[in-house]
Design an enzyme around this catalytic site. Sequence first.
Site, PDB file in Angstrom:
ATOM      1  N   LYS A 126       2.649 -12.398   3.437  1.00  0.00           N
ATOM      2  CA  LYS A 126       1.662 -11.433   3.152  1.00  0.00           C
ATOM      3  C   LYS A 126       0.413 -11.400   3.541  1.00  0.00           C
ATOM      4  O   LYS A 126      -0.140 -12.537   3.664  1.00  0.00           O
ATOM      5  CB  LYS A 126       1.975 -11.223   1.482  1.00  0.00           C
ATOM      6  CG  LYS A 126       1.658  -9.542   1.272  1.00  0.00           C
ATOM      7  CD  LYS A 126       3.295  -8.919   1.196  1.00  0.00           C
ATOM      8  CE  LYS A 126       3.043  -7.556   0.950  1.00  0.00           C
ATOM      9  NZ  LYS A 126       4.142  -6.885   0.902  1.00  0.00           N
ATOM     10  N   ASP A 166       2.259  -1.757   4.023  1.00  0.00           N
ATOM     11  CA  ASP A 166       2.572  -1.792   2.622  1.00  0.00           C
ATOM     12  C   ASP A 166       1.604  -0.876   2.111  1.00  0.00           C
ATOM     13  O   ASP A 166       1.278   0.203   2.711  1.00  0.00           O
ATOM     14  CB  ASP A 166       2.199  -3.526   2.039  1.00  0.00           C
ATOM     15  CG  ASP A 166       2.648  -3.581   0.693  1.00  0.00           C
ATOM     16  OD1 ASP A 166       3.723  -3.554   0.372  1.00  0.00           O
ATOM     17  OD2 ASP A 166       1.918  -3.510  -0.186  1.00  0.00           O
TER      18      ASP A 166
HETATM   19  P1  NDP Z   1       1.994   3.734  -0.577  1.00  0.00           P
HETATM   20  O1  NDP Z   1       0.680   3.102  -0.254  1.00  0.00           O
HETATM   21  O2  NDP Z   1       2.802   4.503  -0.021  1.00  0.00           O
HETATM   22  O3  NDP Z   1       2.307   4.187  -2.045  1.00  0.00           O
HETATM   23  C1  NDP Z   1       1.781   3.650  -3.194  1.00  0.00           C
HETATM   24  C2  NDP Z   1       1.765   4.606  -4.510  1.00  0.00           C
HETATM   25  O4  NDP Z   1       1.327   3.959  -5.767  1.00  0.00           O
HETATM   26  C3  NDP Z   1       0.622   5.748  -4.367  1.00  0.00           C
HETATM   27  O5  NDP Z   1       1.392   6.806  -5.271  1.00  0.00           O
HETATM   28  C4  NDP Z   1      -0.474   5.166  -5.138  1.00  0.00           C
HETATM   29  O6  NDP Z   1      -1.145   5.956  -5.837  1.00  0.00           O
HETATM   30  C5  NDP Z   1       0.242   4.194  -6.435  1.00  0.00           C
HETATM   31  N1  NDP Z   1      -0.467   3.244  -6.429  1.00  0.00           N
HETATM   32  C6  NDP Z   1      -0.999   2.274  -5.922  1.00  0.00           C
HETATM   33  N2  NDP Z   1      -1.756   1.344  -6.528  1.00  0.00           N
HETATM   34  C7  NDP Z   1      -1.805   1.773  -7.860  1.00  0.00           C
HETATM   35  C8  NDP Z   1      -2.371   1.390  -8.950  1.00  0.00           C
HETATM   36  N3  NDP Z   1      -3.218   0.416  -8.936  1.00  0.00           N
HETATM   37  N4  NDP Z   1      -1.920   2.165 -10.229  1.00  0.00           N
HETATM   38  C9  NDP Z   1      -1.360   3.092 -10.143  1.00  0.00           C
HETATM   39  N5  NDP Z   1      -0.898   3.579  -9.087  1.00  0.00           N
HETATM   40  C10 NDP Z   1      -0.938   2.915  -7.891  1.00  0.00           C
HETATM   41  O7  NDP Z   1       2.808   2.357  -0.687  1.00  0.00           O
HETATM   42  P2  NDP Z   1       4.422   1.819  -0.696  1.00  0.00           P
HETATM   43  O8  NDP Z   1       5.197   3.120  -1.363  1.00  0.00           O
HETATM   44  O9  NDP Z   1       4.551   1.319   0.607  1.00  0.00           O
HETATM   45  O10 NDP Z   1       4.598   0.669  -1.960  1.00  0.00           O
HETATM   46  C11 NDP Z   1       4.539   0.729  -3.246  1.00  0.00           C
HETATM   47  C12 NDP Z   1       5.092  -0.447  -3.746  1.00  0.00           C
HETATM   48  O11 NDP Z   1       6.428  -0.936  -3.006  1.00  0.00           O
HETATM   49  C13 NDP Z   1       4.122  -1.719  -3.464  1.00  0.00           C
HETATM   50  O12 NDP Z   1       4.250  -2.425  -4.655  1.00  0.00           O
HETATM   51  C14 NDP Z   1       4.808  -2.386  -2.389  1.00  0.00           C
HETATM   52  O13 NDP Z   1       4.299  -3.633  -2.257  1.00  0.00           O
HETATM   53  C15 NDP Z   1       6.142  -1.978  -2.485  1.00  0.00           C
HETATM   54  N6  NDP Z   1       7.158  -2.218  -1.286  1.00  0.00           N
HETATM   55  C16 NDP Z   1       6.906  -1.546  -0.419  1.00  0.00           C
HETATM   56  C17 NDP Z   1       7.675  -1.520   0.853  1.00  0.00           C
HETATM   57  C18 NDP Z   1       7.551  -0.735   1.982  1.00  0.00           C
HETATM   58  O14 NDP Z   1       8.521  -0.643   2.857  1.00  0.00           O
HETATM   59  N7  NDP Z   1       6.539   0.225   1.986  1.00  0.00           N
HETATM   60  C19 NDP Z   1       8.540  -2.749   0.929  1.00  0.00           C
HETATM   61  C20 NDP Z   1       8.853  -3.415  -0.424  1.00  0.00           C
HETATM   62  C21 NDP Z   1       8.137  -3.278  -1.367  1.00  0.00           C
HETATM   63  P3  NDP Z   1      -2.619   6.657  -5.173  1.00  0.00           P
HETATM   64  O15 NDP Z   1      -2.499   7.321  -4.070  1.00  0.00           O
HETATM   65  O16 NDP Z   1      -3.466   7.196  -6.264  1.00  0.00           O
HETATM   66  O17 NDP Z   1      -3.197   5.098  -4.703  1.00  0.00           O
END
Ligand code: NDP
Length: 446
Positions: A126, A166
Site C-alpha cells: 500500500k 484508493d
Molecule cells: P473514495 O475516495 O472514492 O471515497 C471515500 C468516501 O469516504 C467519500 O465519501 C469520503 O467523504 C469518505 N471518507 C473518506 N475519509 C473519511 C473520513 N475520515 N471520515 C468520514 N468519511 C470519510 O474512496 P473509495 O470508495 O475508493 O474507498 C473507500 C474505502 O474502501 C477505503 O477504506 C478504501 O481503502 C476501501 N477500498 C477501496 C477499494 C477500491 O477499489 N476503491 C478497494 C478495497 C478497499 P469525503 O468526500 O467527504 O472525503
Amino acid sequence: MATDLQRFMSGLKRRNPGEKEFHQAVEEVAADLIPFIKAHPKYDELQILERLTEPDRIISFRVCWQDDQGNVRTNRGFRVQHNNAIGPYKGGLRFHKSVNRSILKFLAFEQTFKNSLTGLPMGGAKGGSDFNPKDKSEHEIMRFCQAFMTELYRHIGPYTDVPAGDIGVGAREVSYLFGQYKRISNQFTGTITGKGLAFGGSLIRAEATGYGAVYLLDDMLQAQGQGLEGKSAVISGSGNVATHAAEKLIDLGARVLTLSDSSGFVYDKAGMTQEKIDWIKDLKERRRGRIKEYADEFGAEYHEGARPWGVTADLALPCATQNELNEGEAKTLVANGCIGVSEGANMPSTLDAIHVFQNAGILYAPSKAANAGGVAVSGLEMTQNSMRLSWSKDELLERLRKIMAGIHEQCALHGRVEGGRVDYVKGANVAGFIKVADAMAAYGVI
Ligand code: NDP
C-alpha cells in the site's frame, strides 16, 4: 498471567510505537492465528507470524511540487511493500491528509491476506501521500501526481509492484500517474491498475469492490436460506465503493436508505434508485460536491456531522474509511435488528464493534474478505495486460462472482465454530494466512 496474544501484542507495540491502526489490524488477525499456529507448530518454528508483521520494506520519500501561485510545496510519499511471497506486491495508493506510516502499514498488512484470499498470485502493498487533493486545482493534482511518480517509478514494475487507486486516487489520478510512469520508464506495461479503458484498463474495475461486497453478503445470506430481496440497507461513504455497493444492492432488490461523506449523511426514506446513484456519481466525480446537495435535490433528510448507523435497517455496509463504526454504533445496529454487515472500506469497524457483531451472532464479513473484489479485478487487469487482450463485461462479472463465491467457501471451510456457525473473521484470517505462510515456509529463512 498474560495470554499469548497479549505477549505477542506487547512486543509488536514496543517495536512499532504509536502506530495504533497497525496495532489494531495485527491484533484482529493474531487473535485467530495464534491458536491456529499452536495447532500447526511448523508455522511457529519458522516464526511466520513474527515475519509477517514486519513489512519487507518501507520506502519514504519527499514529493516537491509547485502550486498554481508558483509556491514550492512539500509532501511525504510512501510505499509499504509488505509481502511478496505469492506474487508481485499489489495494493492501492491513498492521497489524504491523514496518511501516515501507521495507516499504510495496516493497509499493506491487510492487503497481503486479502490478495491471498482472491486465489490470484498477488503479494500485499500500500502507498500514498499526506497530499490533500480536495482543495487543489486540476493542474495542481496533475503536477503532484507527476512529482510523486518521478520517485515511485524506480520501486515498481509489472513483476515487482503494481499500485492502483484508493481514497483520493480515482480514474483521473491513476491516469496522471500512469502517464508519468510510461514517460519515465519508456515502457507500456500493466504496472498500474484501474487505468482508463483506452489504455489498458479493465471493464468493471470501478464497480468491482462495491459489487463484490454485495455478492459476499448475498452468499452469506443464501447460506442461511435468505436473500437480499426486500432487505433495507444503510451505507456510509459516497465514493467509488459506496456508490457501487448501493447500485448492486438496488439491482438485487434491496432498499438503500443512506449514503454519507465526511460532513454528514443523507437518509432517503423513499429508498435510492439507480438514477439517484448516477446523480451522486456525477456530484462526487465530476462536480466534486458534498452529499448534502442530495438532500436538497431529492427531498431527503440530511444529518450534519453524523454517521448513518442509527438508522434502522437489515443490513449495514461501511464503505468510507477506517474506524468509522464503533462499539456503541454496533450495539445500536444490532438492537435495531441488523442481521448482516459487509465491510466495503478497510477496517471500518473498531475491534470492540467487531466483538459486538460476533457476540450477537449476526453475519459479519470483515473487509479483507468483503472488499477483495476490487483487487481481484485489478489482478484480472494485470492478466489482460500480459495477454494483450480485453475480456468482456459479462466474462469479468462472471469471474468476479466466482472469486467472491470462492472467498465465501474458504471462510466457511476455515471459520466453522461451535454450533455450526461460520465466523467469517476467523475464516478469512486463517484461509488468507495458509497460502502465504506455506510459500514463506518453502523459501526457507529469508
Ligand atoms: P473514495 O475516495 O472514492 O471515497 C471515500 C468516501 O469516504 C467519500 O465519501 C469520503 O467523504 C469518505 N471518507 C473518506 N475519509 C473519511 C473520513 N475520515 N471520515 C468520514 N468519511 C470519510 O474512496 P473509495 O470508495 O475508493 O474507498 C473507500 C474505502 O474502501 C477505503 O477504506 C478504501 O481503502 C476501501 N477500498 C477501496 C477499494 C477500491 O477499489 N476503491 C478497494 C478495497 C478497499 P469525503 O468526500 O467527504 O472525503
